[in-house]
Scaffold this motif. Structure first.
Motif, PDB file in Angstrom:
ATOM      1  N   SER A   1       0.827  -1.212   0.000  1.00 17.26           N
ATOM      2  CA  SER A   1       0.000   0.000   0.000  1.00 17.26           C
ATOM      3  C   SER A   1       0.858   1.258   0.000  1.00 17.26           C
ATOM      4  O   SER A   1       0.554   2.237  -0.683  1.00 17.26           O
ATOM      5  N   VAL A   2       1.959   1.244   0.780  1.00 12.11           N
ATOM      6  CA  VAL A   2       2.848   2.401   0.842  1.00 12.11           C
ATOM      7  C   VAL A   2       3.517   2.619  -0.513  1.00 12.11           C
ATOM      8  O   VAL A   2       3.562   3.739  -1.045  1.00 12.11           O
ATOM      9  N   VAL A   3       4.036   1.545  -1.096  1.00 11.15           N
ATOM     10  CA  VAL A   3       4.712   1.655  -2.389  1.00 11.15           C
ATOM     11  C   VAL A   3       3.731   2.069  -3.474  1.00 11.15           C
ATOM     12  O   VAL A   3       4.096   2.778  -4.421  1.00 11.15           O
ATOM     13  N   ALA A   4       2.460   1.656  -3.334  1.00 11.54           N
ATOM     14  CA  ALA A   4       1.448   2.028  -4.321  1.00 11.54           C
ATOM     15  C   ALA A   4       1.289   3.537  -4.433  1.00 11.54           C
ATOM     16  O   ALA A   4       0.950   4.060  -5.504  1.00 11.54           O
ATOM     17  N   GLY A   5       1.538   4.253  -3.330  1.00 15.59           N
ATOM     18  CA  GLY A   5       1.512   5.709  -3.397  1.00 15.59           C
ATOM     19  C   GLY A   5       2.528   6.229  -4.407  1.00 15.59           C
ATOM     20  O   GLY A   5       2.248   7.159  -5.178  1.00 15.59           O
ATOM     21  N   GLY A   6       3.712   5.626  -4.419  1.00 16.01           N
ATOM     22  CA  GLY A   6       4.713   5.992  -5.410  1.00 16.01           C
ATOM     23  C   GLY A   6       4.265   5.651  -6.815  1.00 16.01           C
ATOM     24  O   GLY A   6       4.545   6.389  -7.773  1.00 16.01           O
ATOM     25  N   GLY A   7       3.536   4.536  -6.950  1.00 15.25           N
ATOM     26  CA  GLY A   7       3.005   4.173  -8.257  1.00 15.25           C
ATOM     27  C   GLY A   7       2.000   5.186  -8.766  1.00 15.25           C
ATOM     28  O   GLY A   7       1.941   5.482  -9.971  1.00 15.25           O
ATOM     29  N   SER A   8       1.202   5.739  -7.865  1.00 16.36           N
ATOM     30  CA  SER A   8       0.227   6.756  -8.263  1.00 16.36           C
ATOM     31  C   SER A   8       0.938   8.022  -8.736  1.00 16.36           C
ATOM     32  O   SER A   8       0.531   8.659  -9.722  1.00 16.36           O
ATOM     33  N   VAL A   9       2.023   8.397  -8.044  1.00 13.49           N
ATOM     34  CA  VAL A   9       2.819   9.556  -8.466  1.00 13.49           C
ATOM     35  C   VAL A   9       3.428   9.293  -9.837  1.00 13.49           C
ATOM     36  O   VAL A   9       3.464  10.176 -10.705  1.00 13.49           O
ATOM     37  N   LEU A  10       3.925   8.067 -10.048  1.00  9.12           N
ATOM     38  CA  LEU A  10       4.492   7.706 -11.344  1.00  9.12           C
ATOM     39  C   LEU A  10       3.437   7.774 -12.445  1.00  9.12           C
ATOM     40  O   LEU A  10       3.720   8.232 -13.562  1.00  9.12           O
ATOM     41  N   ALA A  11       2.228   7.343 -12.135  1.00 12.07           N
ATOM     42  CA  ALA A  11       1.145   7.427 -13.112  1.00 12.07           C
ATOM     43  C   ALA A  11       0.862   8.878 -13.499  1.00 12.07           C
ATOM     44  O   ALA A  11       0.602   9.187 -14.674  1.00 12.07           O
ATOM     45  N   GLU A  12       0.899   9.777 -12.507  1.00 14.27           N
ATOM     46  CA  GLU A  12       0.722  11.201 -12.814  1.00 14.27           C
ATOM     47  C   GLU A  12       1.814  11.688 -13.754  1.00 14.27           C
ATOM     48  O   GLU A  12       1.543  12.405 -14.733  1.00 14.27           O
ATOM     49  N   TYR A  13       3.054  11.292 -13.488  1.00 14.15           N
ATOM     50  CA  TYR A  13       4.175  11.706 -14.328  1.00 14.15           C
ATOM     51  C   TYR A  13       3.971  11.246 -15.769  1.00 14.15           C
ATOM     52  O   TYR A  13       4.148  12.022 -16.719  1.00 14.15           O
ATOM     53  N   VAL A  14       3.593   9.978 -15.936  1.00  9.71           N
ATOM     54  CA  VAL A  14       3.403   9.432 -17.282  1.00  9.71           C
ATOM     55  C   VAL A  14       2.214  10.091 -17.972  1.00  9.71           C
ATOM     56  O   VAL A  14       2.288  10.482 -19.147  1.00  9.71           O
ATOM     57  N   ALA A  15       1.112  10.230 -17.246  1.00 12.57           N
ATOM     58  CA  ALA A  15      -0.110  10.768 -17.846  1.00 12.57           C
ATOM     59  C   ALA A  15       0.047  12.222 -18.262  1.00 12.57           C
ATOM     60  O   ALA A  15      -0.490  12.642 -19.296  1.00 12.57           O
ATOM     61  N   THR A  16       0.771  13.011 -17.467  1.00 16.86           N
ATOM     62  CA  THR A  16       0.903  14.432 -17.793  1.00 16.86           C
ATOM     63  C   THR A  16       1.957  14.688 -18.859  1.00 16.86           C
ATOM     64  O   THR A  16       2.036  15.797 -19.399  1.00 16.86           O
ATOM     65  N   ARG A  17       2.742  13.665 -19.187  1.00 12.85           N
ATOM     66  CA  ARG A  17       3.731  13.812 -20.247  1.00 12.85           C
ATOM     67  C   ARG A  17       3.375  12.999 -21.481  1.00 12.85           C
ATOM     68  O   ARG A  17       3.948  13.220 -22.547  1.00 12.85           O
ATOM     69  N   ALA A  18       2.461  12.087 -21.349  1.00 13.06           N
ATOM     70  CA  ALA A  18       1.958  11.320 -22.497  1.00 13.06           C
ATOM     71  C   ALA A  18       0.436  11.313 -22.404  1.00 13.06           C
ATOM     72  O   ALA A  18      -0.220  12.238 -22.861  1.00 13.06           O
ATOM     73  N   ASN A  19      -0.137  10.282 -21.759  1.00 13.73           N
ATOM     74  CA  ASN A  19      -1.576  10.218 -21.536  1.00 13.73           C
ATOM     75  C   ASN A  19      -1.887   9.113 -20.544  1.00 13.73           C
ATOM     76  O   ASN A  19      -1.030   8.291 -20.214  1.00 13.73           O
ATOM     77  N   SER A  20      -3.121   9.104 -20.043  1.00 10.36           N
ATOM     78  CA  SER A  20      -3.510   8.102 -19.043  1.00 10.36           C
ATOM     79  C   SER A  20      -3.581   6.711 -19.643  1.00 10.36           C
ATOM     80  O   SER A  20      -3.447   5.714 -18.931  1.00 10.36           O
TER      81      SER A  20
END
Length: 408
Positions: free
Chosen positions: A64-83
């Motif tokens: 669950s803790v590491v998943a928070g980092g995954g959510s941040v990574l998803a934001e990085y990818v989505a805002t530079r490419a797409n969801s």
């Protein structure tokens, strides 16, 4: 698949947008399916590696803790490419992590595999909800609860899959490997059909063209509501069976019915949630859903038989599960369309905060008192959701420009 976003309520969804909705729904289902496959086989991992209960709990909290980092990574990818890219990458990560977990020869590779899975978990949680919010905007009406209902269907299928594997004596390695292949194959099938969202698609902006602007007060209120819901959800999922066994002296088979009742009722809540939102609005649905959850927890806390407690968990399921999709739906209106993915990813972080609270606070209080008192805590959380219902008002999210702060 790059799709236009029609004005709300004026343009019917195109066939391509309907296909995107089905594909995103499959993504939700895959997430629920694979999570259930892993969690329902934790006892087998416990036996394989000689773990105690504390170690197993730490594995779940770590993910669950590491998943928070995954959510941040998803934001990085989505805002530079797409969801779409963020979701496909997340699904690929959980498929690979699953194979790694299945093939782990010892404890350390097992922990590494679960940590990698946590990253994928966060990416998929954020990516699926980014997709759902964007597709809902295309449809011009509330459809987000239906996506979360498919997550529940996937979780049920995952649990049944594990049960079948156990019945026919399929090994732990083979069952998880098969589940990983299902995720990988389905991801390859749906990936090209997902909705392309992001700054380049929505507004023709380059990455980082404008700072993210969020009306912080409604965002924080929605985040707290998200955390409270997932604390409730995690409390029921992890402590209900123990409550029935240790406090009400139920058999193991009877104790398992608590989660089944909650999840089954949650399906009803989520499949009908969009209908109630369209008829009565989000604020009313959140208030009623949270009030139903309060009633259910009152029944649970004062239950003196397993049957009564199971009914209480069923009642909780009829009310609480609709709140999570409505959090994402309301958050989707807090920023311009080209910045929605980032808002969803950041709201998703409250998901894991709630999970940790649900596991730690309820379990800790139960350890120093008893489980009956422990379940009074999520009862208070449900009351808090009633108080937070105004944050879900559709106009509040769109008219909060006077309260904006620049975030990131």
């Amino acid at each position: 698949m790059t799709l236009p976003t029609p004005d709300r309520g004026t343009t019917p969804p195109t066939p391509a947008q309907r296909t995107a909705r089905v594909s995103a729904s499959v993504g939700f289902g895959l997430q629920g399916f694979f999570l259930a496959v892993l969690l329902t086989q934790l006892p087998q991992f416990k036996d394989k590696y000689g773990f105690d209960d504390t170690t197993i709990a730490l594995v779940v909290v770590m993910a669950s803790v590491v998943a928070g980092g995954g959510s941040v990574l998803a934001e990085y990818v989505a805002t530079r490419a797409n969801s779409k890219t963020a979701l496909r990458a997340g699904l690929a990560v959980i498929a690979v992590a699953g194979l790694g977990i299945a093939l782990s020869p010892s404890t350390i590779p097992f922990f590494v595999g679960f940590a990698v899975y946590g990253i994928g978990l966060g990416m998929v949680d954020a990516g699926t909800n980014m997709q759902a919010v964007a597709i809902q905007r295309c449809y011009g009406r509330s459809i987000l609860s239906s996506f979360h209902a498919i997550w529940s269907v996937g979780a049920i299928i995952g649990a049944l899959f594990v049960s079948l594997c156990e019945a026919v004596d399929v090994s732990l390695l083979v069952s998880i490997a098969l589940a990983s292949l299902v995720v990988a194959g389905a991801t390859a099938a749906i990936g090209p059909r997902l909705l392309a969202t992001g700054p380049e698609v929505e507004a023709g902006l380059g990455a980082g063209a404008t700072p993210l602007v969020i009306p912080w007060r409604p965002f924080l209120a929605l985040g707290i509501a998200m955390a409270l819901f997932f604390a409730i959800d995690f409390s029921v999922g992890n402590w209900s069976a123990l409550y029935l066994k240790d406090v009400l002296f139920a058999s193991s088979s009877t104790a398992a019915l608590a989660v089944a009742a909650y999840q089954g009722a949650g399906l009803i809540s989520r499949f009908t949630g969009d209908h109630w939102v369209r008829r009565h609005g989000e604020v009313a649905v959140v208030r009623v859903g949270a009030a139903i959850a309060v009633l259910g927890f009152v029944v649970v806390v004062f239950a003196h038989s397993p049957v009564v407690a199971i009914v209480g968990f069923l009642v909780i399921g009829l009310g609480a599960p609709v709140i999570a999709p409505l959090c994402f739906s309301a958050a989707g209106r807090l920023a311009p369309p080209e910045q929605t993915d980032a808002v969803i990813a950041r709201l998703n972080l409250f998901n894991y905060a709630g999970t940790i609270i649900g596991g730690g606070v309820v379990g800790g209080i139960a350890a120093v008192t008893d489980m009956r008192i422990g379940f009074a805590i999520p009862l208070v959380f449900a009351v808090g959701l009633i108080l937070l219902a105004p944050a879900f008002h559709p106009e509040r999210a769109t008219e909060a420009a006077s309260e904006v702060d620049h975030v990131g």
